[in-house]
Motif scaffolding. Structure first.
Motif, PDB file in Angstrom:
ATOM      1  N   ARG A 163       0.789  -1.123   0.546  1.00 18.83           N
ATOM      2  CA  ARG A 163       0.275   0.123  -0.045  1.00 18.83           C
ATOM      3  C   ARG A 163       0.819   0.947   0.217  1.00 18.83           C
ATOM      4  O   ARG A 163       0.646   2.395  -0.435  1.00 18.83           O
ATOM      5  N   LEU A 164       1.835   1.043   0.099  1.00 16.56           N
ATOM      6  CA  LEU A 164       2.943   2.221   0.610  1.00 16.56           C
ATOM      7  C   LEU A 164       3.343   2.433  -0.342  1.00 16.56           C
ATOM      8  O   LEU A 164       3.652   4.006  -1.037  1.00 16.56           O
ATOM      9  N   ALA A 165       4.198   1.837  -1.070  1.00 14.10           N
ATOM     10  CA  ALA A 165       4.730   1.277  -2.076  1.00 14.10           C
ATOM     11  C   ALA A 165       4.071   1.786  -3.516  1.00 14.10           C
ATOM     12  O   ALA A 165       4.106   3.175  -4.145  1.00 14.10           O
ATOM     13  N   SER A 166       2.638   1.923  -3.490  1.00 16.56           N
ATOM     14  CA  SER A 166       1.439   2.164  -4.453  1.00 16.56           C
ATOM     15  C   SER A 166       0.985   3.674  -3.918  1.00 16.56           C
ATOM     16  O   SER A 166       0.999   4.775  -5.202  1.00 16.56           O
ATOM     17  N   VAL A 167       0.787   4.278  -2.899  1.00 20.85           N
ATOM     18  CA  VAL A 167       0.903   6.023  -2.765  1.00 20.85           C
ATOM     19  C   VAL A 167       1.801   6.440  -3.388  1.00 20.85           C
ATOM     20  O   VAL A 167       1.971   7.783  -3.398  1.00 20.85           O
ATOM     21  N   LEU A 168       3.322   6.666  -2.738  1.00 16.07           N
ATOM     22  CA  LEU A 168       4.542   6.726  -3.346  1.00 16.07           C
ATOM     23  C   LEU A 168       4.414   7.305  -5.256  1.00 16.07           C
ATOM     24  O   LEU A 168       4.724   7.980  -5.500  1.00 16.07           O
ATOM     25  N   LEU A 169       3.966   5.375  -5.961  1.00 18.18           N
ATOM     26  CA  LEU A 169       4.652   5.784  -6.626  1.00 18.18           C
ATOM     27  C   LEU A 169       3.201   7.027  -7.564  1.00 18.18           C
ATOM     28  O   LEU A 169       3.763   7.421  -8.410  1.00 18.18           O
ATOM     29  N   ASP A 170       1.891   7.028  -6.523  1.00 20.54           N
ATOM     30  CA  ASP A 170       0.682   7.686  -7.370  1.00 20.54           C
ATOM     31  C   ASP A 170       1.377   9.492  -7.019  1.00 20.54           C
ATOM     32  O   ASP A 170       1.530   9.938  -7.836  1.00 20.54           O
ATOM     33  N   TRP A 171       1.815   9.766  -5.813  1.00 21.05           N
ATOM     34  CA  TRP A 171       2.267  10.831  -5.811  1.00 21.05           C
ATOM     35  C   TRP A 171       3.947  11.428  -6.880  1.00 21.05           C
ATOM     36  O   TRP A 171       3.812  12.360  -7.478  1.00 21.05           O
ATOM     37  N   GLY A 172       4.608  10.692  -6.760  1.00 22.38           N
ATOM     38  CA  GLY A 172       5.636  10.479  -8.112  1.00 22.38           C
ATOM     39  C   GLY A 172       5.109  10.870  -9.439  1.00 22.38           C
ATOM     40  O   GLY A 172       5.403  11.603  -9.915  1.00 22.38           O
ATOM     41  N   ARG A 173       3.851   9.687  -9.980  1.00 25.04           N
ATOM     42  CA  ARG A 173       3.038   9.952 -10.820  1.00 25.04           C
ATOM     43  C   ARG A 173       3.239  11.884 -10.752  1.00 25.04           C
ATOM     44  O   ARG A 173       2.660  11.975 -12.153  1.00 25.04           O
ATOM     45  N   THR A 174       2.403  12.160 -10.608  1.00 23.11           N
ATOM     46  CA  THR A 174       1.361  13.054 -10.041  1.00 23.11           C
ATOM     47  C   THR A 174       2.441  14.412 -10.645  1.00 23.11           C
ATOM     48  O   THR A 174       2.475  15.394 -11.095  1.00 23.11           O
ATOM     49  N   ALA A 175       3.135  14.455  -9.285  1.00 19.96           N
ATOM     50  CA  ALA A 175       4.611  15.358  -9.879  1.00 19.96           C
ATOM     51  C   ALA A 175       5.332  15.441 -10.686  1.00 19.96           C
ATOM     52  O   ALA A 175       6.141  16.445 -11.196  1.00 19.96           O
ATOM     53  N   GLN A 176       5.136  14.511 -11.575  1.00 22.39           N
ATOM     54  CA  GLN A 176       5.844  13.696 -12.783  1.00 22.39           C
ATOM     55  C   GLN A 176       5.884  15.997 -13.632  1.00 22.39           C
ATOM     56  O   GLN A 176       7.141  16.506 -14.348  1.00 22.39           O
ATOM     57  N   CYS A 177       4.174  15.502 -14.336  1.00 20.13           N
ATOM     58  CA  CYS A 177       4.227  16.698 -14.424  1.00 20.13           C
ATOM     59  C   CYS A 177       4.901  16.711 -16.292  1.00 20.13           C
ATOM     60  O   CYS A 177       5.689  17.890 -16.295  1.00 20.13           O
ATOM     61  N   GLY A 178       5.216  15.815 -16.928  1.00 16.64           N
ATOM     62  CA  GLY A 178       5.958  15.657 -18.041  1.00 16.64           C
ATOM     63  C   GLY A 178       7.237  15.621 -17.802  1.00 16.64           C
ATOM     64  O   GLY A 178       8.083  15.446 -19.412  1.00 16.64           O
ATOM     65  N   THR A 180      10.888  13.282 -16.513  1.00 16.07           N
ATOM     66  CA  THR A 180      11.800  11.691 -17.056  1.00 16.07           C
ATOM     67  C   THR A 180      11.702  12.008 -14.994  1.00 16.07           C
ATOM     68  O   THR A 180      11.662  10.351 -15.087  1.00 16.07           O
ATOM     69  N   GLU A 181      11.705  12.145 -14.284  1.00 18.16           N
ATOM     70  CA  GLU A 181      12.270  12.611 -12.528  1.00 18.16           C
ATOM     71  C   GLU A 181      10.801  12.801 -11.716  1.00 18.16           C
ATOM     72  O   GLU A 181      10.130  13.536 -12.316  1.00 18.16           O
ATOM     73  N   MET A 182      10.556  11.024 -10.958  1.00 19.49           N
ATOM     74  CA  MET A 182       9.733  10.690  -9.700  1.00 19.49           C
ATOM     75  C   MET A 182      10.209  12.281  -8.364  1.00 19.49           C
ATOM     76  O   MET A 182      11.160  10.983  -8.041  1.00 19.49           O
ATOM     77  N   ARG A 183       9.844  13.118  -8.512  1.00 18.06           N
ATOM     78  CA  ARG A 183       9.992  13.645  -7.003  1.00 18.06           C
ATOM     79  C   ARG A 183       9.390  14.476  -6.691  1.00 18.06           C
ATOM     80  O   ARG A 183       8.549  15.750  -7.224  1.00 18.06           O
ATOM     81  N   PHE A 184       9.209  13.925  -4.848  1.00 16.62           N
ATOM     82  CA  PHE A 184       7.529  15.258  -4.567  1.00 16.62           C
ATOM     83  C   PHE A 184       7.758  15.163  -3.073  1.00 16.62           C
ATOM     84  O   PHE A 184       9.048  14.244  -2.476  1.00 16.62           O
ATOM     85  N   THR A 185       7.535  16.737  -2.581  1.00 17.26           N
ATOM     86  CA  THR A 185       7.320  16.527  -1.657  1.00 17.26           C
ATOM     87  C   THR A 185       6.383  15.697  -1.141  1.00 17.26           C
ATOM     88  O   THR A 185       5.174  16.059  -0.422  1.00 17.26           O
ATOM     89  N   MET A 186       7.099  15.295   0.165  1.00 17.40           N
ATOM     90  CA  MET A 186       6.158  14.239   1.279  1.00 17.40           C
ATOM     91  C   MET A 186       6.183  15.522   2.904  1.00 17.40           C
ATOM     92  O   MET A 186       6.119  16.224   3.524  1.00 17.40           O
ATOM     93  N   ALA A 187       4.294  15.925   2.711  1.00 20.81           N
ATOM     94  CA  ALA A 187       3.537  17.344   3.002  1.00 20.81           C
ATOM     95  C   ALA A 187       3.444  16.851   4.282  1.00 20.81           C
ATOM     96  O   ALA A 187       2.187  17.184   5.127  1.00 20.81           O
ATOM     97  N   LEU A 188       3.311  14.227   4.775  1.00 21.11           N
ATOM     98  CA  LEU A 188       2.121  14.261   5.695  1.00 21.11           C
ATOM     99  C   LEU A 188       3.749  13.889   6.996  1.00 21.11           C
ATOM    100  O   LEU A 188       4.480  13.726   6.123  1.00 21.11           O
ATOM    101  N   THR A 189       3.195  13.420   8.254  1.00 21.58           N
ATOM    102  CA  THR A 189       3.619  13.347   9.046  1.00 21.58           C
ATOM    103  C   THR A 189       3.771  11.743   8.867  1.00 21.58           C
ATOM    104  O   THR A 189       2.698  10.989   7.645  1.00 21.58           O
ATOM    105  N   HIS A 190       4.439  10.797   8.990  1.00 24.06           N
ATOM    106  CA  HIS A 190       4.448   9.606   9.204  1.00 24.06           C
ATOM    107  C   HIS A 190       2.614   8.845  10.310  1.00 24.06           C
ATOM    108  O   HIS A 190       2.101   7.483   9.508  1.00 24.06           O
TER     109      HIS A 190
END
Length: 237
Positions: A163-178, A180-190
């Motif tokens: 489930r964690l891997a799936s969420v990280l991939l979702d956020w990475g794809r959203t942040a890509q914006c065209g 090649t790099e999947m990088r995002f800011t983790m805005a949530l606490t653990h």
């Protein structure tokens, strides 16, 4: 609570960098000019409450920049994080169209720019522009699909790691914006991330450390870069 610091933004709809990447805002020129004239812009700080679950609908909020946490709370006080909304998302869309109360609570989790459109103005805009109505329907369909996949992830994923891997991939794809790099800011606490995936804070901390050791992700402060997309996808199945 009404967002504070209401101002007319310099980042209008006509020049928005996210417009072509999002369902609702990618309108033709006449509809976009009309849409740009509606409502008011506001900038809110992290932690600002945008609207409360079960409160009367005031209008829709188009997220221009920043991130907003959508959550629901039980009568016993337990809170479930449902989604992290990003630029281009339309908050309160279903409630505004139906005229019913807001289904969730919306809180900014970082400095955020919003466009607030009163319900009457928004509904009148949809009546004037067929393309706007179509895009609203597409945005609602996207929300439905997202809710379906989130429910399936919680119910059917074999492990918290999946489930964690799936969420990280979702956020990475959203942040890509065209890009090649999947990088995002983790805005949530653990703890908040644990609520999102139906796990515990300790498990989330342990899994993130494991992903880092195995070089699936790179963590620098609040920034996360996905290094091994294929391996995370295999884990998320």
């Amino acid at each position: 609570m009404t967002p504070k610091s209401t101002v007319r933004s310099l980042l209008d709809c006509l020049h928005c960098e996210y417009r072509s990447l999002r369902k609702f805002c990618n309108l033709d020129a006449p509809a976009l000019a009309d849409f740009d004239s509606l409502g008011v812009q506001s900038r809110v700080e992290a932690g600002a409450r945008i609207f409360d679950e079960d409160s009367p609908v005031r209008g829709v909020f188009v997220l221009c920049s920043g991130k907003v946490k959508l959550s629901s709370t039980s009568k016993q006080g337990k809170t479930l994080i449902l989604k992290i909304a990003g630029p281009g998302d339309v908050l309160g869309l279903g409630a505004a169209i139906s005229g019913e109360r807001y289904e969730v609570t919306a809180d900014a989790i970082e400095p955020t720019q919003l466009k607030r459109i009163p319900r009457e103005e928004f509904v009148a805009f949809l009546e004037r522009h067929g393309e706007g109505s179509l895009h609203a329907a597409q945005a609602l369909s996207t929300e439905y699909r997202s809710a379906f996949f989130d429910a399936r992830r919680l119910a059917l994923s074999s492990s918290a790691a999946a489930r964690l891997a799936s969420v990280l991939l979702d956020w990475g794809r959203t942040a890509q914006c065209g890009t090649t790099e999947m990088r995002f800011t983790m805005a949530l606490t653990h703890e908040e991330l644990a609520s999102l995936i139906g796990s515990s804070r300790e498990t989330v901390t342990r899994m993130l450390s494991k992903f880092k050791r195995e070089k699936l992700i790179e963590v620098r402060g609040a920034s996360i870069r996905i290094l091994a997309v294929d391996k995370l996808e295999q884990l998320a199945v």
